[in-house]
Design an enzyme around this catalytic site. Structure first.
Site, PDB file in Angstrom:
ATOM      1  N   CYS A 163       1.035  -1.412  -0.310  1.00 11.34           N
ATOM      2  CA  CYS A 163       0.335  -0.338  -0.232  1.00 11.34           C
ATOM      3  C   CYS A 163       0.684   1.460   0.095  1.00 11.34           C
ATOM      4  CB  CYS A 163      -0.803  -0.004   1.101  1.00 11.34           C
ATOM      5  SG  CYS A 163      -0.086  -0.385   2.896  1.00 11.34           S
ATOM      6  N   GLU A 189      -1.958   1.291  -4.788  1.00 11.75           N
ATOM      7  CA  GLU A 189      -1.405  -0.291  -4.199  1.00 11.75           C
ATOM      8  C   GLU A 189      -0.893  -0.274  -5.195  1.00 11.75           C
ATOM      9  OE1 GLU A 189      -2.934  -3.026  -1.076  1.00 11.75           O
ATOM     10  OE2 GLU A 189      -3.120  -1.050  -1.156  1.00 11.75           O
TER      11      GLU A 189
END
Length: 476
Positions: free
Chosen positions: A434, A468
């Site tokens: 992330c 992401e």
């Protein structure tokens, strides 16, 4: 001449200390000046800060100015503003980059959607990731960019409840003005169900003073399957009167409701929802717990699972080795990938997530997986050093033929011991991240032994700088 990496002497440290102090002092003063040349000054200071980082010199903290500088550095680090040679950027990419910079440095709270700009903004984010890896000398293959829905993509949201006289409304806070609530009447980033529920929940609260009194937050957890949950959080203790009123509300709205206050949690029926995701023609079932982590963009989660399945599918179609997964959460990837391997062993530190993962394995008829509640550091110590752990006493680690590992760490990335583990013991690595910055940092170490075979980005958070990433690595 003084800024030679790895050659910081005593005299150099003194010079760098003075230089750093002047930078912090100048920035702390200058950031308050409303001048059109501030952006140019920001760039100059950031370049100097990166030069200091290149020397591996530990930069000291200087009270409030260091907090300003840390914030500033984080903003510009995300847009990969560095000195030296940079990949070619088109005019349209520069325009999109400038919009992202403005969004990060001036907009503060930004919850509006801009579908007409979506592709341009995503292209800019992908370019920034490519620049970040190029600046570190990391080679990645062509990037597969998976697009999100333009609106109504978030399946969970949290709002403050702001009371103003006889009325109440949803609110969020701008980081630039944290004491001033921003009234939220609709939330275009949120799912359609969230937007449907928001006015209904607020009206129920307004109609009953004892539901309104002491309420300061409302959280929404929705799903693609239509199973929804609302959490109401209070400053006061919840009495029987509250439970009776909320039961009627629950039935009228067709949702589960949880009440929370300090050291108190009130359930009317349950504190979880069931999500059903369509993944490669299969329907995967997930129990998602109230208050526990789950992917906020369900549509993008489907694309992430399908990508992970694709990169780990055996060449001849028959599983020939075992999978180790660290940070498995509620079994999100575990369940989707289990059929690609003979056996799977997955670890997670959260007790609630492990319990949900066990139920999810059962609901999806996944029988080749063992779940262990343990931190990645402790498991690494057990696997590498043979350290005995109570929760591993019935598991024969030596019987596993681990060749593939999947890691989905928090934003901080992998700790050094886990970096070493994945590099030394595994031929194939699936890294879900992330944070592109910590991914690039970790891959600098891992790419000493592995190469990036496939690379993808997943736009979990449209209209924000966040992205992401997924990297599939194989041993050189």
């Amino acid at each position: 001449a003084y800024l030679t990496p790895g050659k910081t002497t005593g005299s150099t440290s003194s010079i760098l200390s003075i230089f750093t102090f002047l930078l912090y002092s100048a920035y702390s003063h200058y950031i308050l000046q409303p001048t059109p040349r501030k952006q140019q000054f920001n760039l100059t200071v950031h370049r100097a800060h990166l030069m200091l980082q290149a020397t591996r010199f530990t930069i000291p903290a200087f009270s409030s100015s260091s907090r300003c500088f840390a914030w500033h550095t984080a903003q510009f680090a995300r847009v990969s503003t560095v000195w030296g040679v940079r990949p070619h950027i088109t005019r349209s990419q520069r325009r999109a980059n400038s919009k992202l910079v403005m969004a990060e440095t001036t907009a503060g709270l930004n919850i509006e959607t801009r579908p007409e700009e979506y592709e341009e903004l995503l292209e800019a984010k992908v370019s920034r990731v490519q620049e970040l890896f190029a600046d570190k000398g990391l080679r990645i293959p062509p990037v597969d960019a998976f697009q999100s829905e333009r609106e109504n993509f978030r399946t969970r949201a949290e709002f403050r409840i702001w009371h103003d006289g006889e009325t109440s409304h949803y609110a969020m806070f701008d980081p630039k003005a944290p004491k001033k609530p921003v009234k939220i009447e609709n939330f275009p980033m949120g799912s359609k169900r969230i937007n449907d529920l928001m006015p209904l929940v607020l009206q129920e609260i307004m109609d009953k003073p004892f539901l309104r009194k002491g309420l300061f937050q409302a959280n929404f957890l929705t799903t693609l399957s239509g199973d929804d949950l609302v959490t109401l959080i209070y400053h006061k203790k919840l009495a029987e009167e509250w439970t009776e009123a909320v039961e009627g509300m629950r039935q009228r709205l067709g949702v589960s409701i949880v009440g929370r206050s300090r050291s108190q949690k009130v359930l009317l029926d349950r504190d979880w929802v069931i999500e059903k995701l369509p993944v490669n023609g299969r329907q995967l079932i997930y129990k998602q717990m109230e208050g526990a982590f789950c992917q906020p963009n369900a549509g993008m989660c489907v694309k992430m699972l399908e990508w992970a399945i694709d990169v780990t599918t055996p060449v001849d179609g028959a599983p020939d080795h075992d999978l180790l997964e660290l940070y498995c959460g509620n079994g999100n990837f575990t369940i989707a990938l289990a059929h690609n391997f003979k056996r799977c062993l997955a670890t997670e530190i959260s007790k609630a997530s492990v319990a949900a993962a066990e139920e999810n394995c059962s609901a999806n008829s996944v029988h080749n997986t063992v779940l262990v509640r343990m931190s990645s550091q402790d498991f690494t110590d057990a696997l590498v050093n043979g350290t005995e752990r109570f929760r591993l006493k019935e598991i024969d680690l030596k019987s596993y033929d681990f060749k593939t590992i999947l890691v989905d760490p928090p934003r901080a990335g992998l700790d050094p011991a886990t970096q070493e583990l994945v590099s030394e013991l595994f031929d194939n690595i699936v890294y879900i991240s992330c944070s592109p910055d910590t991914l690039a940092r970790d891959l600098e170490a891992i790419c000493q032994t592995h190469r990036v075979e496939k690379f993808a980005v997943f736009d979990q958070f449209p209209y924000t700088p966040h992205l992401e990433c997924g990297a599939y690595l194989v041993r050189k």
